[in-house]
Design an enzyme around this catalytic site. Structure first.
Site, short mmCIF file in Angstrom:
data_model
loop_
_atom_site.label_atom_id
_atom_site.label_comp_id
_atom_site.label_asym_id
_atom_site.label_seq_id
_atom_site.Cartn_x
_atom_site.Cartn_y
_atom_site.Cartn_z
N HIS A 60 -1.91 2.41 -11.69
CA HIS A 60 -2.61 2.42 -10.39
C HIS A 60 -3.75 3.43 -10.34
CE1 HIS A 60 -0.69 6.03 -8.44
NE2 HIS A 60 0.37 5.71 -9.16
N ASP A 172 -1.40 11.52 -11.55
CA ASP A 172 -0.68 10.39 -10.97
C ASP A 172 -1.70 9.54 -10.21
OD1 ASP A 172 1.04 8.65 -9.67
OD2 ASP A 172 1.98 10.19 -8.43
N GLU A 204 -0.83 1.76 -4.69
CA GLU A 204 0.53 1.97 -5.16
C GLU A 204 1.25 3.02 -4.34
OE1 GLU A 204 3.76 3.91 -7.57
OE2 GLU A 204 1.95 4.78 -6.69
N GLU A 205 0.53 4.07 -3.95
CA GLU A 205 1.16 5.21 -3.27
C GLU A 205 1.66 4.88 -1.87
OE1 GLU A 205 2.05 7.83 -4.61
OE2 GLU A 205 0.77 8.29 -6.32
N ASP A 227 3.17 4.75 -15.39
CA ASP A 227 3.09 5.74 -14.32
C ASP A 227 3.59 7.08 -14.84
OD1 ASP A 227 2.72 6.84 -11.73
OD2 ASP A 227 3.39 4.98 -10.79
N HIS A 315 2.53 15.41 -7.36
CA HIS A 315 2.06 15.38 -5.98
C HIS A 315 1.60 16.76 -5.52
CE1 HIS A 315 3.65 11.25 -4.46
NE2 HIS A 315 3.08 11.17 -5.65
#
Length: 338
Positions: A60, A172, A204-205, A227, A315
């Site tokens: 992604h 990410d 995607e998130e 991922d 994150h």
């Protein structure tokens, strides 16, 4: 590293998509952008019919970030989170508001008192995202003239090398985007045995949305998600909670809260890594999900697994991946497709 620096929250992946499209020149037989904004690049295989799979590999393009949701009478901007944040990582952050008239630098921090005048109890409190605001250093009239609800907000951090790690705000999943581009580069002159449908997905998130529509349209016979995953091999965490470890190879996902990888594929990839001398590690993640889950549930179901890059500090603006794990991921995917 440039990939990590690009802005691209869910639904506004334009800069990343433009980069990917430029990189794909000469790497695929067909490249298109679908209605949702996914980039779909196809490299035809030369294997015999009946043994040649249609393999969708998805990484992604979007990163966690924010949208402007409100501007108050003093010109402070409130935001809507896109993706999951640990707000302890958001204090006093440089951000950029991507307004239609140009980028505006800002400072994000939660409302409240500075340490000099706050109580011990107040200092212990962990704020919610709704308590954060952005200070653009402009008066309210100017902010309201230049910023509108829905504008993208990204965290600022320039990617860099830290020893054997590559560290940045959006590993990410830009690290996996890089990995997939490297796989396509490998097959520039010699086609793979399987048909490779490389999908650079959106949103995607916020629920694997791009991969859902891409998988439906592509109709793969095998699915592979690419991922990141947790590498909590750091102080303060017991070894059984590490999930994966940096530098020990690409993760072969067995389970996360969105999917159970198809066991025959898990075994095939594990055996392939072992036979080729490619470093790999098995991964069980208690929470989280990847594009692999969307592919697996498409139409009548697709045999699917996810290959995961061990990543520290997920994150946050200092997400870190190991260069050896990136190479293991490329090597294993090339070995399977080749």
């Amino acid at each position: 590293m440039h990939l990590s620096n690009l802005p691209g929250v869910p639904g506004q992946e334009d800069a990343v998509r433009d980069f990917v499209l430029a990189e794909l020149d000469g790497l695929a037989d067909d490249v298109r952008v679908d209605a949702l904004g996914n980039v779909i690049a196809t490299r035809g295989g030369e294997g015999k019919k009946g043994k040649r799979e249609r393999v969708m590999v998805s990484a992604h393009m979007d990163e966690i970030g924010f949208l402007v949701r409100f501007i108050d009478d003093k010109g402070f901007v409130r935001v809507q989170a896109l993706g999951g944040f640990d707000t302890r990582n958001l204090f006093a952050r440089d951000v950029t508001v991507h307004a239609r008239g140009g980028e505006l630098p800002g400072i994000m921090t939660p409302g409240g008192k500075p340490i000099h005048i706050s109580s011990a109890e107040e200092r212990k409190k962990i704020p919610e995202v709704k308590e954060f605001f952005i200070d653009l250093g402009l008066d309210a009239e100017e902010v309201k003239r230049r910023v509108r609800v829905g504008d993208m907000v990204t965290l600022d951090h320039t990617a860099r090398r830290v020893g054997s790690l590559v560290c940045g705000k959006a590993m990410d999943d830009r690290a996996s985007v890089f990995l997939l581009l490297e796989v396509l580069r490998h097959f520039r002159k010699t086609p793979p045995k399987h048909d490779l449908i490389a999908v650079f997905s959106v949103q995607e998130e916020v629920g694997l949305r791009g991969a859902i529509t891409a998988a439906y349209g592509v109709e793969p016979t095998v699915g592979i998600g690419l991922d990141v995953t947790l590498a909590v091999d750091t102080p303060g965490v017991s070894p059984d909670e590490a999930v994966t470890r940096m530098g020990e190879g690409i993760g072969i996902k067995v389970f996360d809260s969105s999917m159970i990888s198809t066991r025959s594929l898990v075994d095939e990839f594990y055996d392939l890594a072992e036979s080729r001398g490619i470093r790999a590690q098995m991964e069980v993640l208690g929470q989280g999900g990847t594009d692999g889950a969307a592919i697996q549930r498409s139409r009548a179901g697709v045999p699917t697994l996810t290959l995961s890059l061990p990543t520290r500090y997920i994150h946050s603006v200092v997400e870190a991946v190991h260069v050896d794990d990136l190479r293991s991921g490329v090597d294993l995917l090339v070995a399977y497709l080749g």
